[in-house]
Design a protein around this motif. Structure first.
Motif: not given
Length: 301
Positions: A55-58, A60, A78, A83
């Protein structure tokens, strides 16, 4: 004609009409002021779906887009090991390559699916969506007119358009995204709504055939009795489908969230309009058939 005491839907329909008129006016104002929040499906732009190993965040992703100069046109959403990035402009091949290189800084195994919609294609999709709804409505008018009578057909199509517009109005008021799946949801709602309305109309027609309606009060009593007979069936059907659509909205993927939400809203209004809009509208039209106090002939089968 004597009926036991039941819910007076004719009386309650007055409040329902006021409620629907208020929502309709609010929807018209919202549409005139803001329009609909179209997704990339209906406007020129690029949609990039990235599958990742984690998972990645906005927070990042956004700096990577700003770094290559395309961040201001992007909306980052995400998800679970993915994403979605939507751009209001069509990305050039060079920008596609820069985007892939930047995202791979977060995950070297990232895979990309890039879809683009040009201006002409967006306009064509919009036109086809409107045509599909109109053709559906015309087909329903023809069917109900042949199967029942024109008063039933007119009441059914008004209720059907009411349901579709309620969903559009709520999406406009709350600035919810309108995509191709939204159009699918509206067409599904139209099918559900007309099915529920036809079931009630069929019972009204049967009661008209075997009853004697001499006054307007007799017609109102007949309508109340018919709707009360079919009430639990309508509510059970609406509730079971609503539960499925609601949990699909809660736990479904990002790509079908707006479809599920439109279905949830449409199912509620579909059940509501069959009882409080379509049936009272038919009664109003039937009232006009004969002056007050005169006998009203039953509808033909």
């Amino acid at each position: 004609m004597h009926f036991k005491k039941e819910f007076n839907f004719v009386k309650m329909s007055k409040a329902a009409f006021i409620f629907s008129i208020v929502i309709t006016i609010a929807g018209i104002i919202a549409l005139a002021a803001f329009g609909l929040n179209y997704s990339v499906d209906f406007r020129a732009g690029s949609n990039v779906d990235v599958k990742l190993s984690h998972n990645v965040t906005k927070a990042e992703v956004q700096p990577l887009l700003d770094e290559i100069g395309i961040g201001k046109d992007a909306t980052v959403s995400p998800g679970d090991n993915r994403v979605n990035i939507r751009f209001t402009k069509v990305l050039s091949p060079e920008q596609d390559d820069q985007l892939k290189t930047s995202i791979q800084k977060l995950d070297k195994t990232a895979s990309f699916e890039i879809n683009t919609v040009d201006t002409e294609m967006a306009k064509e999709l919009g036109r086809n969506a409107i045509y599909s709804v109109l053709i559906s409505c015309i087909g329903i008018i023809i069917y109900v007119s042949i199967r029942f009578e024109w008063r039933f057909a007119l009441a059914a199509i008004i209720a059907l358009l009411h349901d579709a517009f309620m969903v559009v109005a709520i999406f406009s008021i709350f600035r919810l995204e309108v995509s191709l799946t939204f159009i699918v949801a509206v067409l599904t709602i139209i099918g559900y709504s007309i099915n529920d309305t036809i079931v009630i109309f069929d019972r009204i027609r049967e009661n008209l055939r075997f009853g004697k309606q001499k006054t307007r009060e007799d017609l109102a009593n007949l309508l109340n009795h018919s709707v009360n007979q079919m009430l639990m069936r309508s509510l059970y059907t609406a509730f079971t489908v609503f539960i499925a659509a609601f949990f699909l909205f809660l736990f479904g993927g990002e790509s079908i969230k707006m479809f599920s939400l439109a279905m949830v809203i449409g199912l509620i209004f579909g059940a509501y309009s069959s009882i409080f809009i379509a049936s009272p509208l038919w009664l109003f039209l039937k009232y006009k058939q004969k002056p007050k106090g005169k006998a009203v002939k039953p509808s033909k089968a």
